[in-house]
Design a protein around this motif. Structure first.
Motif, PDB file in Angstrom:
ATOM      1  N   GLU A 238       0.916  -1.382  -0.025  1.00  0.00           N
ATOM      2  CA  GLU A 238      -0.175   0.080  -0.013  1.00  0.00           C
ATOM      3  C   GLU A 238       0.915   1.238   0.026  1.00  0.00           C
TER       4      GLU A 238
ATOM      5  N   ILE B 191       1.814   1.817  -3.637  1.00  0.00           N
ATOM      6  CA  ILE B 191       0.942   2.331  -4.256  1.00  0.00           C
ATOM      7  C   ILE B 191       0.723   3.841  -4.414  1.00  0.00           C
TER       8      ILE B 191
ATOM      9  N   LYS C 218       0.782   0.073 -10.244  1.00  0.00           N
ATOM     10  CA  LYS C 218      -0.075   0.142  -9.252  1.00  0.00           C
ATOM     11  C   LYS C 218      -1.212  -1.186  -9.035  1.00  0.00           C
TER      12      LYS C 218
ATOM     13  N   TRP D 145       0.399  -4.049  -7.755  1.00  0.00           N
ATOM     14  CA  TRP D 145       0.410  -4.050  -6.122  1.00  0.00           C
ATOM     15  C   TRP D 145      -1.045  -4.480  -5.508  1.00  0.00           C
ATOM     16  N   ARG D 146      -1.991  -3.631  -6.036  1.00  0.00           N
ATOM     17  CA  ARG D 146      -3.443  -3.577  -5.791  1.00  0.00           C
ATOM     18  C   ARG D 146      -3.860  -5.274  -5.930  1.00  0.00           C
TER      19      ARG D 146
END
Length: 66
Positions: free
Chosen positions: A27, A30, A41, A44-45
């Protein structure tokens, strides 16, 4: 409770803690990173949603069964 079950319970608690730390790290990426070709991003999410949260859920279910 057998020795193996006790050991697995301890490992699962430790893994939950480590995964939560990894989620925080993702996070942070991000929010702070611009992202590159292979680590955007969205990547990563997706990692958080697909891998980490699913693993935490499985581990917590295991612990609840005890």
């Amino acid at each position: 409770m057998g020795k193996d079950r006790k050991h697995m319970k301890k490992l699962r608690k430790k893994r939950i803690k480590a995964i939560k730390k990894q989620i925080d790290k993702h996070e942070e990426n991000i929010l702070n990173e611009k992202g590159r070709l292979d680590t955007t991003k969205d990547y990563w999410r997706k990692e958080i949603d697909d891998k980490f949260l699913k693993q935490i859920e499985e581990d917590e279910d295991f612990l609840e069964d005890e």
